[in-house]
Design an enzyme around this catalytic site. Structure first.
Site, PDB file in Angstrom:
ATOM      1  N   GLY A 110       0.817  -1.215   0.000  1.00 18.37           N
ATOM      2  CA  GLY A 110       0.000   0.000   0.000  1.00 18.37           C
ATOM      3  C   GLY A 110       0.846   1.258   0.000  1.00 18.37           C
ATOM      4  O   GLY A 110       2.071   1.230   0.118  1.00 18.37           O
ATOM      5  N   ARG A 152      -1.882  -1.126 -10.036  1.00 20.46           N
ATOM      6  CA  ARG A 152      -0.686  -1.941 -10.211  1.00 20.46           C
ATOM      7  C   ARG A 152      -1.070  -3.408 -10.281  1.00 20.46           C
ATOM      8  O   ARG A 152      -2.177  -3.791  -9.867  1.00 20.46           O
ATOM      9  CB  ARG A 152       0.265  -1.729  -9.029  1.00 20.46           C
ATOM     10  CG  ARG A 152       0.526  -0.250  -8.687  1.00 20.46           C
ATOM     11  CD  ARG A 152       1.009  -0.115  -7.241  1.00 20.46           C
ATOM     12  NE  ARG A 152       1.118   1.289  -6.828  1.00 20.46           N
ATOM     13  CZ  ARG A 152       2.245   1.989  -6.854  1.00 20.46           C
ATOM     14  NH1 ARG A 152       3.360   1.412  -7.273  1.00 20.46           N
ATOM     15  NH2 ARG A 152       2.268   3.240  -6.464  1.00 20.46           N
ATOM     16  N   GLY A 203       2.567   3.736   1.531  1.00 20.46           N
ATOM     17  CA  GLY A 203       3.099   3.990   2.866  1.00 20.46           C
ATOM     18  C   GLY A 203       3.608   5.392   3.059  1.00 20.46           C
ATOM     19  O   GLY A 203       3.851   5.817   4.186  1.00 20.46           O
ATOM     20  N   ARG A 204       3.797   6.130   1.972  1.00 23.34           N
ATOM     21  CA  ARG A 204       4.251   7.523   2.075  1.00 23.34           C
ATOM     22  C   ARG A 204       3.663   8.370   0.952  1.00 23.34           C
ATOM     23  O   ARG A 204       4.253   9.365   0.545  1.00 23.34           O
ATOM     24  CB  ARG A 204       5.775   7.592   2.046  1.00 23.34           C
ATOM     25  CG  ARG A 204       6.399   7.005   0.796  1.00 23.34           C
ATOM     26  CD  ARG A 204       7.909   7.102   0.838  1.00 23.34           C
ATOM     27  NE  ARG A 204       8.486   6.657  -0.410  1.00 23.34           N
ATOM     28  CZ  ARG A 204       9.484   7.250  -1.030  1.00 23.34           C
ATOM     29  NH1 ARG A 204      10.006   8.349  -0.523  1.00 23.34           N
ATOM     30  NH2 ARG A 204       9.979   6.765  -2.145  1.00 23.34           N
ATOM     31  N   ASP A 260       7.496   4.518 -10.589  1.00 23.55           N
ATOM     32  CA  ASP A 260       8.391   4.304  -9.446  1.00 23.55           C
ATOM     33  C   ASP A 260       9.856   4.301  -9.851  1.00 23.55           C
ATOM     34  O   ASP A 260      10.466   3.252 -10.052  1.00 23.55           O
ATOM     35  CB  ASP A 260       8.010   3.039  -8.676  1.00 23.55           C
ATOM     36  CG  ASP A 260       6.767   3.256  -7.837  1.00 23.55           C
ATOM     37  OD1 ASP A 260       6.635   4.336  -7.244  1.00 23.55           O
ATOM     38  OD2 ASP A 260       5.912   2.362  -7.783  1.00 23.55           O
ATOM     39  N   ASP A 291       4.407  -4.594  -7.524  1.00 21.48           N
ATOM     40  CA  ASP A 291       3.760  -3.361  -7.077  1.00 21.48           C
ATOM     41  C   ASP A 291       4.297  -2.150  -7.826  1.00 21.48           C
ATOM     42  O   ASP A 291       3.761  -1.039  -7.678  1.00 21.48           O
ATOM     43  CB  ASP A 291       3.923  -3.173  -5.564  1.00 21.48           C
ATOM     44  CG  ASP A 291       5.370  -3.222  -5.120  1.00 21.48           C
ATOM     45  OD1 ASP A 291       5.983  -4.292  -5.261  1.00 21.48           O
ATOM     46  OD2 ASP A 291       5.901  -2.209  -4.638  1.00 21.48           O
ATOM     47  N   ASN A 292       5.338  -2.336  -8.650  1.00 26.35           N
ATOM     48  CA  ASN A 292       5.860  -1.260  -9.492  1.00 26.35           C
ATOM     49  C   ASN A 292       5.559  -1.516 -10.961  1.00 26.35           C
ATOM     50  O   ASN A 292       6.227  -0.955 -11.836  1.00 26.35           O
ATOM     51  CB  ASN A 292       7.375  -1.123  -9.306  1.00 26.35           C
ATOM     52  CG  ASN A 292       7.751  -0.668  -7.905  1.00 26.35           C
ATOM     53  OD1 ASN A 292       6.952  -0.060  -7.215  1.00 26.35           O
ATOM     54  ND2 ASN A 292       8.954  -0.984  -7.480  1.00 26.35           N
ATOM     55  N   ASP A 330       8.387   6.493   8.303  1.00 26.10           N
ATOM     56  CA  ASP A 330       7.994   7.863   8.636  1.00 26.10           C
ATOM     57  C   ASP A 330       7.106   8.501   7.579  1.00 26.10           C
ATOM     58  O   ASP A 330       6.592   9.598   7.771  1.00 26.10           O
ATOM     59  CB  ASP A 330       9.229   8.732   8.890  1.00 26.10           C
ATOM     60  CG  ASP A 330      10.150   8.858   7.678  1.00 26.10           C
ATOM     61  OD1 ASP A 330       9.756   8.440   6.570  1.00 26.10           O
ATOM     62  OD2 ASP A 330      11.270   9.365   7.845  1.00 26.10           O
TER      63      ASP A 330
END
Length: 503
Positions: A99, A192, A101-102, A271, A261-262, A134
């Site tokens: 998913g 994707r 994440g950033r 990506d 996922d890319n 983060d």
């Protein structure tokens, strides 16, 4: 004259004309959340041309309000921010939940060209998919994606685009303390292969069907009219990816992290992490610091994509079975579709090589002629991009290209057969040279130049090298006096052989 006591009027809100179809899908497809604000956003670069295509006002976006929107400090009117759910095979190992994440999908707009685009922030803070990260991005990877994605667009390769880059006034902790940034990415969509895998791994056939119907409506509307729409969807993705990877290899591009996922359902390059352009031709070229076994090496990219597409076929099997007679028929149909990938890739690559060699009429022996050149380039450490660019001059009689070969005689021997072949073409020398210059770029984002631009931005807050390189690679097929250093391969001491994801 305005009174000093008069109220200060706020600037009118920037209008994005959002029409967010993905946000209307079931809630299990994403997590809704706003970007996390940053301390002191500053706009580094705005893609004025792209902004206009999207129907946006570049003058308004260039101001403080644009920096607020592109940093996530302000949610534009009509946006419905969300993080998309997906899974993926990473270097062959399946992760059932990855998913965004950033990243944060602000929404979709329909451009002035009638095309629907996603507008997404990368580095906009943690999401439920961050897995302890983060959710932020460092400046260097943001600028790398900006440069390379815009270079790919200028080269004519289907790709996501860069709309903006901002610094955040905050630091991120990676291999050290680095300046933070947020990247605004524009894509045909962010669907994707891993998005389909997410639902298939959960046995959520209804989710797979909903996603497939959405992908057909958005990217493959002709498949809706087919007798077997889901088979037609699979065929469409396979065809686009075969052409895409052929374009990569014809330009010496190494993606570096071709996980499922890319792999975009729309057929765009997506990506840009440890990506790079090869200099000396070598099919085993690997740049990614985490690709220890060459899984995604330059010469393996078509095999890696075929493997990824097999994972898409597996994820689609439940809906393929519903439109076939039975499971056995669905598996047979999927395998038949997958078998078409290699011939389509090879045909696109062969056609591209003919164009790069200035051949207009297909003849027996053309493939062998091209492969012979590539073998001689590999044996002589000839620069991939410069060899083909100088072949444009060689087609007009200037054989300066031979100096690129450790043994110039290796080129000379090949050139005899090439010139004999050119004599069979019903095309003037002038037309041939002009056509070759449209497919053999003078400029690519060479790795050492990219790294120098990023180092200047990160270490000295000097963005001039970034701007200069971006200008050059945005016009890759033009000969431009005074810019020879951008077309020159790295000296040994300048060579950058390893790249990093930057996540």
């Amino acid at each position: 004259m305005t009174s000093p006591d008069a109220p200060v009027l706020a600037a009118p809100a920037i209008h994005f004309a959002f029409d967010n179809t993905y946000a209307r899908l079931p809630e299990r497809f994403y997590a809704r959340l706003d970007p996390t604000p940053v301390a002191a956003p500053r706009l580094v670069r705005l893609n004025v041309e792209l902004a206009r295509i999207l129907g946006l006002d570049p003058d308004a976006l260039a101001g403080a309000q644009g920096a607020e929107i592109f940093s996530g400090n302000r949610v534009a009117e009509g946006a419905e921010p969300l993080a998309e759910a997906y899974a993926g095979h990473q270097f062959g190992h399946f992760v059932p939940q990855l998913g965004d994440g950033r990243a944060n999908l602000l929404g979709e707009v329909v451009g002035l060209n009638g095309v629907r685009y996603d507008i997404q922030l990368k580095g906009s803070g943690p999401t439920p998919f961050s897995r302890g990260g983060d959710g932020r991005a460092a400046l260097a990877p943001v600028l790398r994606e900006y440069i390379v994605s815009e270079a790919m667009a200028a080269l004519g390769v289907p790709t996501t685009r860069a709309l903006a880059a901002v610094t955040t006034g905050e630091s991120v902790l990676r291999e050290g303390t680095l300046p933070g940034a947020v990247f605004t990415r524009v894509a045909a969509s962010h669907l994707r292969v891993g998005t389909f895998q997410y639902f298939a791994a959960r046995g959520d056939t209804e989710g797979v069907r909903t996603l497939a119907d959405y992908a057909i409506a958005r990217h493959y509307p002709e498949a809706a009219e087919a007798k077997q729409p889901y088979r037609a969807l699979l065929d469409g993705v396979i065809a686009r990816q075969a052409r895409l990877v052929a374009q990569w290899v014809l330009l010496g591009f190494v993606h570096g992290v071709m996980n499922t996922d890319n792999t975009s359902i729309s057929g765009e390059t997506i990506d840009y992490g440890p990506c790079a352009f090869m200099e000396a031709y070598d099919p085993a070229t690997v740049f990614s610091s985490i690709d220890h076994y060459g899984r995604y090496a330059y010469g393996n990219q078509h095999r890696a994509m075929h493997w990824n597409l097999a994972r898409l076929a597996e994820a689609l099997l439940p809906v393929l079975e519903q439109e076939a007679e039975n499971q056995e028929a669905a598996v047979a149909a999927a395998n038949e579709s997958l078998a078409a990938f290699a011939p389509q890739f090879e045909a696109a690559r062969a056609a591209g090589l003919r164009r790069k060699l200035g051949l207009f009429v297909e003849r027996e022996g053309d493939a062998a002629l091209a492969e012979d050149l590539l073998a001689r380039m590999a044996a002589n450490q000839a620069d991939f991009t410069l060899t083909f660019r100088l072949l444009c001059d060689a087609a007009a009689g200037d054989d300066g290209v031979r100096a690129l070969f450790a043994d110039p005689g290796a080129y000379d021997a090949w050139a005899v057969a090439w010139r004999r072949r050119l004599e069979e073409e019903p095309v003037s020398a002038e037309a041939r040279v002009a056509a070759m210059r449209q497919v053999n770029p003078a400029f690519i984002p060479r790795n050492h130049l990219v790294e120098a631009a990023l180092n200047a931005a990160v270490s000295r807050q000097d963005f001039q090298p970034f701007e200069e390189l971006l200008d050059v690679v945005s016009r890759p097929y033009e000969d431009r006096r005074g810019l020879e250093r951008f077309a020159t391969p790295a000296r040994p001491e300048e060579s950058v052989r390893q790249t990093f994801c930057g996540t």
